[in-house]
Design an enzyme around this catalytic site. Structure first.
Site, mmCIF file in Angstrom:
data_model
loop_
_atom_site.group_PDB
_atom_site.id
_atom_site.type_symbol
_atom_site.label_atom_id
_atom_site.label_comp_id
_atom_site.label_asym_id
_atom_site.label_seq_id
_atom_site.Cartn_x
_atom_site.Cartn_y
_atom_site.Cartn_z
ATOM 1 N N ASN A 44 0.837 -1.197 0.000
ATOM 2 C CA ASN A 44 0.000 0.000 0.000
ATOM 3 C C ASN A 44 0.877 1.255 0.000
ATOM 4 O OD1 ASN A 44 0.632 -0.869 2.656
ATOM 5 N ND2 ASN A 44 -1.070 0.286 3.535
ATOM 6 N N GLU A 46 0.401 5.244 0.682
ATOM 7 C CA GLU A 46 -0.519 6.277 1.163
ATOM 8 C C GLU A 46 -0.077 7.669 0.734
ATOM 9 O OE1 GLU A 46 -1.035 5.540 5.395
ATOM 10 O OE2 GLU A 46 -2.281 3.782 4.939
ATOM 11 N N CYS A 55 -4.194 0.705 -2.577
ATOM 12 C CA CYS A 55 -4.016 -0.550 -1.848
ATOM 13 C C CYS A 55 -2.933 -1.420 -2.495
ATOM 14 C CB CYS A 55 -5.302 -1.363 -1.851
ATOM 15 S SG CYS A 55 -6.653 -0.661 -0.924
ATOM 16 N N GLU A 57 -2.997 -4.550 -3.232
ATOM 17 C CA GLU A 57 -3.497 -5.459 -4.271
ATOM 18 C C GLU A 57 -3.522 -4.758 -5.624
ATOM 19 O OE1 GLU A 57 -4.722 -4.731 -1.324
ATOM 20 O OE2 GLU A 57 -6.028 -6.299 -0.536
ATOM 21 N N CYS A 89 -10.064 -5.314 0.148
ATOM 22 C CA CYS A 89 -11.199 -4.400 0.258
ATOM 23 C C CYS A 89 -12.089 -4.551 -0.980
ATOM 24 C CB CYS A 89 -10.721 -2.959 0.418
ATOM 25 S SG CYS A 89 -10.208 -2.179 -1.126
ATOM 26 N N CYS A 92 -10.756 -3.366 -4.358
ATOM 27 C CA CYS A 92 -9.768 -4.286 -4.946
ATOM 28 C C CYS A 92 -10.442 -5.542 -5.489
ATOM 29 C CB CYS A 92 -8.696 -4.643 -3.919
ATOM 30 S SG CYS A 92 -7.606 -3.249 -3.575
HETATM 31 N N1 THU Z 1 -5.334 -1.420 2.331
HETATM 32 C C1 THU Z 1 -4.778 -2.264 1.419
HETATM 33 O O1 THU Z 1 -3.644 -2.086 0.975
HETATM 34 N N2 THU Z 1 -5.521 -3.324 1.005
HETATM 35 C C2 THU Z 1 -6.763 -3.629 1.450
HETATM 36 O O2 THU Z 1 -7.374 -4.590 0.999
HETATM 37 C C3 THU Z 1 -7.382 -2.814 2.497
HETATM 38 C C4 THU Z 1 -6.674 -1.565 2.846
HETATM 39 C C5 THU Z 1 -4.528 -0.301 2.827
HETATM 40 C C6 THU Z 1 -5.024 1.060 2.420
HETATM 41 C C7 THU Z 1 -4.468 1.922 3.528
HETATM 42 O O3 THU Z 1 -3.135 2.281 3.211
HETATM 43 C C8 THU Z 1 -4.428 1.013 4.738
HETATM 44 O O4 THU Z 1 -4.526 -0.309 4.237
HETATM 45 C C9 THU Z 1 -5.543 1.252 5.730
HETATM 46 O O5 THU Z 1 -6.771 1.288 5.115
#
Ligand code: THU
Length: 140
Positions: A44, A46, A55, A57, A89, A92
């Site tokens: 991920n 940010e 994310c 994925e 999520c 994704c």
């Molecule tokens: N996140 C992912 O990388 N994948 C997911 O399936 C759920 C959320 C990340 C996004 C963000 O950087 C952190 O997790 C918290 O939401």
């Protein structure tokens, strides 16, 4: 553990170490098996403008497409969670549905302790949005 599962779990856990998540402090790693037999990883990433976060994925899947492979056959997602966080999520899952190969797509949800929870993409995304794409003709 079968070979592909083991490989994807290992790569997802490794990729998780690169997570850039100063805001949520929630590290995620992902590894997908492309139909071309290559593994593509992501973490991920940010942003101070929170909504721009991507994310793990999707980073992995977009890397796959950008390197010329359109379909994946399996994915592993690594978090510190005990399997209750519900990754991947929903956004994704939609992207995964677009880029899936045919057949069953295993989704391995793993953590650093070695636990692996296994689902299929059909279980996680039973009715994705789809749109018939016109025949592709890329720009020259
Ligand atoms: N996140 C992912 O990388 N994948 C997911 O399936 C759920 C959320 C990340 C996004 C963000 O950087 C952190 O997790 C918290 O939401």
């Amino acid at each position: 553990m079968d070979e592909i599962k083991e490989l994807l779990v290992k790569k997802a856990l490794e990729a998780r170490k690169n997570a850039y998540c100063p805001y949520s402090r929630y590290s995620v790693g992902a590894a997908v098996m492309g139909e071309d037999g290559r593994v593509y990883t992501g973490c991920n990433v940010e942003n101070a403008s929170y909504g721009l976060t991507v994310c793990a994925e999707r980073v992995a899947l977009f890397k796959m497409v950008s390197e010329g492979c359109r379909r994946f056959t399996a994915i592993a997602v690594a978090t510190a969670d005990d399997g209750t966080d519900g990754v991947p999520c929903m956004a994704c899952r939609q992207v995964m549905s677009e880029l899936r190969a045919g057949g069953e797509i295993p989704v391995y949800d793993c953590d650093p302790s070695g636990r692996v929870y296994e689902h299929t993409l059909d279980e996680l995304a039973p009715m994705p949005f789809t749109l018939a794409a016109p025949e592709e003709e890329a720009d020259e």
